[in-house]
Design a protein around this motif. Structure first.
Motif, PDB file in Angstrom:
ATOM      1  N   GLU A 117      42.738  14.555  40.807  1.00 19.28           N
ATOM      2  CA  GLU A 117      41.797  15.267  41.676  1.00 19.28           C
ATOM      3  C   GLU A 117      42.355  16.618  42.110  1.00 19.28           C
ATOM      4  OE1 GLU A 117      39.493  11.557  43.878  1.00 19.28           O
ATOM      5  OE2 GLU A 117      41.502  12.137  44.545  1.00 19.28           O
ATOM      6  N   LEU A 118      43.659  16.648  42.414  1.00 15.09           N
ATOM      7  CA  LEU A 118      44.274  17.905  42.847  1.00 15.09           C
ATOM      8  C   LEU A 118      44.317  18.934  41.726  1.00 15.09           C
ATOM      9  CD1 LEU A 118      47.223  16.491  44.978  1.00 15.09           C
ATOM     10  CD2 LEU A 118      45.285  17.811  45.840  1.00 15.09           C
ATOM     11  N   SER A 119      44.535  18.462  40.497  1.00 17.89           N
ATOM     12  CA  SER A 119      44.630  19.386  39.363  1.00 17.89           C
ATOM     13  C   SER A 119      43.284  19.639  38.703  1.00 17.89           C
ATOM     14  CB  SER A 119      45.598  18.828  38.309  1.00 17.89           C
ATOM     15  OG  SER A 119      45.113  17.592  37.792  1.00 17.89           O
ATOM     16  N   GLY A 120      42.256  18.898  39.124  1.00 20.73           N
ATOM     17  CA  GLY A 120      40.940  19.040  38.510  1.00 20.73           C
ATOM     18  C   GLY A 120      39.872  19.510  39.478  1.00 20.73           C
ATOM     19  N   PRO A 121      39.043  18.597  39.975  1.00 18.79           N
ATOM     20  CA  PRO A 121      37.898  19.002  40.805  1.00 18.79           C
ATOM     21  C   PRO A 121      38.271  19.734  42.089  1.00 18.79           C
ATOM     22  CG  PRO A 121      38.202  16.605  40.814  1.00 18.79           C
ATOM     23  CD  PRO A 121      39.060  17.141  39.729  1.00 18.79           C
ATOM     24  N   ILE A 122      39.350  19.324  42.761  1.00 16.28           N
ATOM     25  CA  ILE A 122      39.731  20.006  44.002  1.00 16.28           C
ATOM     26  C   ILE A 122      40.210  21.421  43.699  1.00 16.28           C
ATOM     27  CG2 ILE A 122      41.370  20.001  45.925  1.00 16.28           C
ATOM     28  CD1 ILE A 122      41.258  16.967  45.904  1.00 16.28           C
ATOM     29  N   LEU A 123      40.987  21.570  42.630  1.00 14.67           N
ATOM     30  CA  LEU A 123      41.442  22.901  42.219  1.00 14.67           C
ATOM     31  C   LEU A 123      40.253  23.783  41.858  1.00 14.67           C
ATOM     32  CD1 LEU A 123      43.656  24.919  41.485  1.00 14.67           C
ATOM     33  CD2 LEU A 123      43.792  23.839  39.227  1.00 14.67           C
ATOM     34  N   ASP A 124      39.272  23.214  41.176  1.00 15.70           N
ATOM     35  CA  ASP A 124      38.082  23.985  40.798  1.00 15.70           C
ATOM     36  C   ASP A 124      37.355  24.509  42.039  1.00 15.70           C
ATOM     37  OD1 ASP A 124      38.610  23.497  38.150  1.00 15.70           O
ATOM     38  OD2 ASP A 124      37.236  21.791  37.994  1.00 15.70           O
ATOM     39  N   GLU A 125      37.274  23.677  43.075  1.00 16.91           N
ATOM     40  CA  GLU A 125      36.612  24.100  44.311  1.00 16.91           C
ATOM     41  C   GLU A 125      37.370  25.247  44.974  1.00 16.91           C
ATOM     42  OE1 GLU A 125      35.835  20.901  46.989  1.00 16.91           O
ATOM     43  OE2 GLU A 125      35.037  19.591  45.429  1.00 16.91           O
ATOM     44  N   GLU A 126      38.708  25.166  44.944  1.00 13.53           N
ATOM     45  CA  GLU A 126      39.512  26.230  45.547  1.00 13.53           C
ATOM     46  C   GLU A 126      39.365  27.542  44.776  1.00 13.53           C
ATOM     47  OE1 GLU A 126      41.322  26.277  48.424  1.00 13.53           O
ATOM     48  OE2 GLU A 126      40.308  24.370  48.745  1.00 13.53           O
ATOM     49  N   VAL A 127      39.313  27.446  43.453  1.00 11.56           N
ATOM     50  CA  VAL A 127      39.134  28.648  42.631  1.00 11.56           C
ATOM     51  C   VAL A 127      37.801  29.314  42.961  1.00 11.56           C
ATOM     52  CG1 VAL A 127      38.789  29.497  40.276  1.00 11.56           C
ATOM     53  CG2 VAL A 127      40.628  27.873  40.753  1.00 11.56           C
ATOM     54  N   LYS A 128      36.758  28.507  43.103  1.00 12.20           N
ATOM     55  CA  LYS A 128      35.443  29.047  43.456  1.00 12.20           C
ATOM     56  C   LYS A 128      35.489  29.750  44.812  1.00 12.20           C
ATOM     57  CE  LYS A 128      32.656  25.671  40.891  1.00 12.20           C
ATOM     58  NZ  LYS A 128      31.675  24.545  41.003  1.00 12.20           N
ATOM     59  N   GLU A 129      36.214  29.149  45.760  1.00 14.64           N
ATOM     60  CA  GLU A 129      36.298  29.740  47.095  1.00 14.64           C
ATOM     61  C   GLU A 129      37.037  31.075  47.062  1.00 14.64           C
ATOM     62  OE1 GLU A 129      38.331  28.646  51.382  1.00 14.64           O
ATOM     63  OE2 GLU A 129      37.393  27.042  50.215  1.00 14.64           O
ATOM     64  N   TRP A 166      35.760  34.900  48.015  1.00 16.43           N
ATOM     65  CA  TRP A 166      36.441  35.846  48.901  1.00 16.43           C
ATOM     66  C   TRP A 166      36.589  37.208  48.235  1.00 16.43           C
ATOM     67  CZ3 TRP A 166      41.104  32.344  50.694  1.00 16.43           C
ATOM     68  CH2 TRP A 166      40.625  31.395  51.609  1.00 16.43           C
ATOM     69  N   ILE A 167      37.005  37.189  46.959  1.00 17.28           N
ATOM     70  CA  ILE A 167      37.211  38.451  46.249  1.00 17.28           C
ATOM     71  C   ILE A 167      35.902  39.222  46.122  1.00 17.28           C
ATOM     72  CG2 ILE A 167      37.864  39.477  44.029  1.00 17.28           C
ATOM     73  CD1 ILE A 167      39.938  37.278  43.729  1.00 17.28           C
ATOM     74  N   GLU A 168      34.816  38.503  45.874  1.00 14.54           N
ATOM     75  CA  GLU A 168      33.514  39.161  45.785  1.00 14.54           C
ATOM     76  C   GLU A 168      33.140  39.803  47.120  1.00 14.54           C
ATOM     77  OE1 GLU A 168      31.591  39.841  43.203  1.00 14.54           O
ATOM     78  OE2 GLU A 168      33.222  38.999  41.998  1.00 14.54           O
ATOM     79  N   TYR A 197      35.298  40.968  49.251  1.00 11.44           N
ATOM     80  CA  TYR A 197      36.134  42.168  49.325  1.00 11.44           C
ATOM     81  C   TYR A 197      35.491  43.305  48.535  1.00 11.44           C
ATOM     82  CZ  TYR A 197      40.089  39.500  51.262  1.00 11.44           C
ATOM     83  OH  TYR A 197      40.904  38.750  52.058  1.00 11.44           O
ATOM     84  N   LYS A 198      35.007  42.971  47.337  1.00 12.34           N
ATOM     85  CA  LYS A 198      34.438  43.993  46.463  1.00 12.34           C
ATOM     86  C   LYS A 198      33.215  44.662  47.083  1.00 12.34           C
ATOM     87  CE  LYS A 198      36.028  42.127  42.017  1.00 12.34           C
ATOM     88  NZ  LYS A 198      35.606  41.547  40.712  1.00 12.34           N
ATOM     89  N   GLN A 199      32.498  43.928  47.924  1.00  9.88           N
ATOM     90  CA  GLN A 199      31.315  44.499  48.557  1.00  9.88           C
ATOM     91  C   GLN A 199      31.673  45.674  49.464  1.00  9.88           C
ATOM     92  OE1 GLN A 199      28.175  43.549  47.750  1.00  9.88           O
ATOM     93  NE2 GLN A 199      29.178  42.174  46.287  1.00  9.88           N
ATOM     94  N   SER A 200      32.925  45.687  49.952  1.00 12.08           N
ATOM     95  CA  SER A 200      33.341  46.763  50.860  1.00 12.08           C
ATOM     96  C   SER A 200      33.921  47.963  50.116  1.00 12.08           C
ATOM     97  CB  SER A 200      34.389  46.242  51.853  1.00 12.08           C
ATOM     98  OG  SER A 200      35.618  45.947  51.192  1.00 12.08           O
ATOM     99  N   TRP A 201      34.234  47.806  48.847  1.00 10.92           N
ATOM    100  CA  TRP A 201      34.897  48.880  48.105  1.00 10.92           C
ATOM    101  C   TRP A 201      34.088  50.171  48.018  1.00 10.92           C
ATOM    102  CZ3 TRP A 201      37.328  45.808  43.390  1.00 10.92           C
ATOM    103  CH2 TRP A 201      38.310  44.945  43.899  1.00 10.92           C
ATOM    104  N   PRO A 202      32.766  50.110  47.819  1.00 15.48           N
ATOM    105  CA  PRO A 202      32.012  51.378  47.769  1.00 15.48           C
ATOM    106  C   PRO A 202      32.108  52.176  49.074  1.00 15.48           C
ATOM    107  CG  PRO A 202      30.716  49.595  46.828  1.00 15.48           C
ATOM    108  CD  PRO A 202      31.911  48.957  47.482  1.00 15.48           C
ATOM    109  N   ARG A 203      32.307  51.488  50.200  1.00 16.71           N
ATOM    110  CA  ARG A 203      32.387  52.175  51.494  1.00 16.71           C
ATOM    111  C   ARG A 203      33.786  52.705  51.786  1.00 16.71           C
ATOM    112  NH1 ARG A 203      30.172  47.341  53.003  1.00 16.71           N
ATOM    113  NH2 ARG A 203      31.996  46.895  54.308  1.00 16.71           N
ATOM    114  N   GLY A 219      41.300  43.814  52.930  1.00 14.74           N
ATOM    115  CA  GLY A 219      42.415  42.951  52.560  1.00 14.74           C
ATOM    116  C   GLY A 219      42.882  43.246  51.147  1.00 14.74           C
ATOM    117  N   THR A 220      43.923  42.533  50.723  1.00 12.61           N
ATOM    118  CA  THR A 220      44.473  42.693  49.381  1.00 12.61           C
ATOM    119  C   THR A 220      43.975  41.567  48.487  1.00 12.61           C
ATOM    120  OG1 THR A 220      46.472  43.744  50.251  1.00 12.61           O
ATOM    121  CG2 THR A 220      46.580  42.882  48.014  1.00 12.61           C
ATOM    122  N   ALA A 221      43.495  41.929  47.310  1.00 14.88           N
ATOM    123  CA  ALA A 221      42.961  40.945  46.370  1.00 14.88           C
ATOM    124  C   ALA A 221      43.730  41.014  45.060  1.00 14.88           C
ATOM    125  CB  ALA A 221      41.476  41.194  46.114  1.00 14.88           C
TER     126      ALA A 221
END
Length: 241
Positions: free
Chosen positions: A96-108, A112-114, A116-122, A151-153
Motif C-alpha cells: 500500500e505504501l509503495s502503490g496506492p498511497i504513494l500514488d495519492e501523494e504524487v497526485k497531491e 501543489w505544483i499546479e 504554484y504555476k498559477q502564480s508564475w504569470p504574476r 514557494g520552491t517547486a
C-alpha cells in the motif's frame, strides 16, 4: 502508581503478548517480562510518552531510519493519527505504501505544483539548476527547480551519467527547461559555477535578453574553499588536524 500508569496498563493490555523482533522470531523482552518486572521498567521510563518512544525507537533502530526523520513536519501528525484510530485498524502494508498511497501523494504534490504555476504569470520565477552525484551508484543527475514568492517547486531530474558536460550540453538543457516552463515566466537563472556552466549561462542571456544569469553563491564559496585547501600551509594543517 505514578501518574498515567493506569492508562499505560490499558495500552499494554491491548498489545500482543509475544512480538517478533525484525522477523527473526525473537521475543520482545519488554512484553515478555512478568508484570512485576514490567512495572519496574515502566517506572524507569516514566510514563506513556517514554513507552511510545521505546516502540518508535524499535522501529527506527530495526530499519536504520535516520534519527533526523523525527524532525520531519509529518512525524507528529503521523503519531497523532495513530493515536486517534481504533485498535482494530491495521497499519498500511509495504504494498500500500509503495502503490496506492504513494500514488495519492504524487497526485497531491502535482496539485501543489499546479497551484504554484498559477502564480508564475504574476510574479515570474527564478530557475535553479543543480548537479548531483550519487556516491553509491556513481550516477550523475541534473536537477531543476523553480522559485517564486509562492514557494520552491521541483521540476525535473535528468540522469546525465556518461555525458560530456561541456557548455553546449548545458545550454541545451537550460534552453529546454526554459521552454518547458515558459520563457515569459523566467527572469533569472541560477547555475553551478563550473567553467562549462558559466559559459552556458553567458550564452543563455545572449539569446534571451530579458534573463539574468547568476552563479550559485554557495557553489562559488565551495570552490573557493577547495582552492584555499590546496594551499600548502593550509593543506598541511588540515592533514594534521
Amino acid at each position: 502508581m505514578y501518574q498515567g500508569e493506569s492508562v499505560v496498563e490499558e495500552i499494554v493490555s491491548r498489545l500482543p503478548k509475544s512480538v517478533s523482533i525484525a522477523g527473526h522470531g525473537r521475543k520482545d523482552p519488554f512484553l515478555s517480562k512478568p508484570k512485576s518486572q514490567q512495572m519496574t521498567l515502566k517506572s524507569m521510563v516514566k510514563g506513556i510518552r517514554n513507552m511510545l518512544g521505546r516502540y518508535v525507537g524499535k522501529w527506527f533502530y530495526d530499519k536504520g531510519i535516520p534519527f533526523d526523520a523525527a524532525n520531519s513536519p509529518y512525524f507528529p501528525p503521523m503519531v497523532s493519527a495513530i493515536q486517534r484510530v481504533e485498535p482494530e485498524v491495521k497499519p498500511p502494508t509495504a504494498y500500500e505504501l509503495s502503490g496506492p498511497i504513494l500514488d495519492e501523494e504524487v497526485k497531491e504534490v502535482k496539485k501543489w505544483i499546479e497551484e504554484y504555476k498559477q502564480s508564475w504569470p504574476r510574479t515570474s520565477i527564478t530557475l535553479m539548476s543543480d548537479g548531483w552525484l550519487n556516491k553509491v551508484s556513481k550516477k550523475e543527475f541534473l536537477n531543476f527547480l523553480a522559485y517564486s514568492p509562492k514557494g520552491t517547486a521541483f521540476l525535473s531530474s535528468k540522469d546525465v551519467s556518461g555525458t560530456k558536460k561541456d557548455a553546449n550540453f548545458y545550454i541545451r538543457q537550460y534552453d529546454q527547461i526554459v521552454e518547458e516552463v515558459g520563457d515569459k515566466h523566467v527572469v533569472q537563472f541560477i547555475t553551478d559555477n563550473t567553467r562549462a556552466c558559466v559559459s552556458a549561462g553567458s550564452k543563455l542571456i545572449d539569446t534571451r535578453k530579458h534573463l539574468v544569469w547568476t552563479p550559485c553563491a554557495a557553489h562559488s564559496i565551495d570552490l573557493m574553499l577547495e582552492e584555499i585547501g590546496e594551499i600548502k600551509i593550509v593543506k598541511e594543517t588540515l592533514e594534521e588536524a
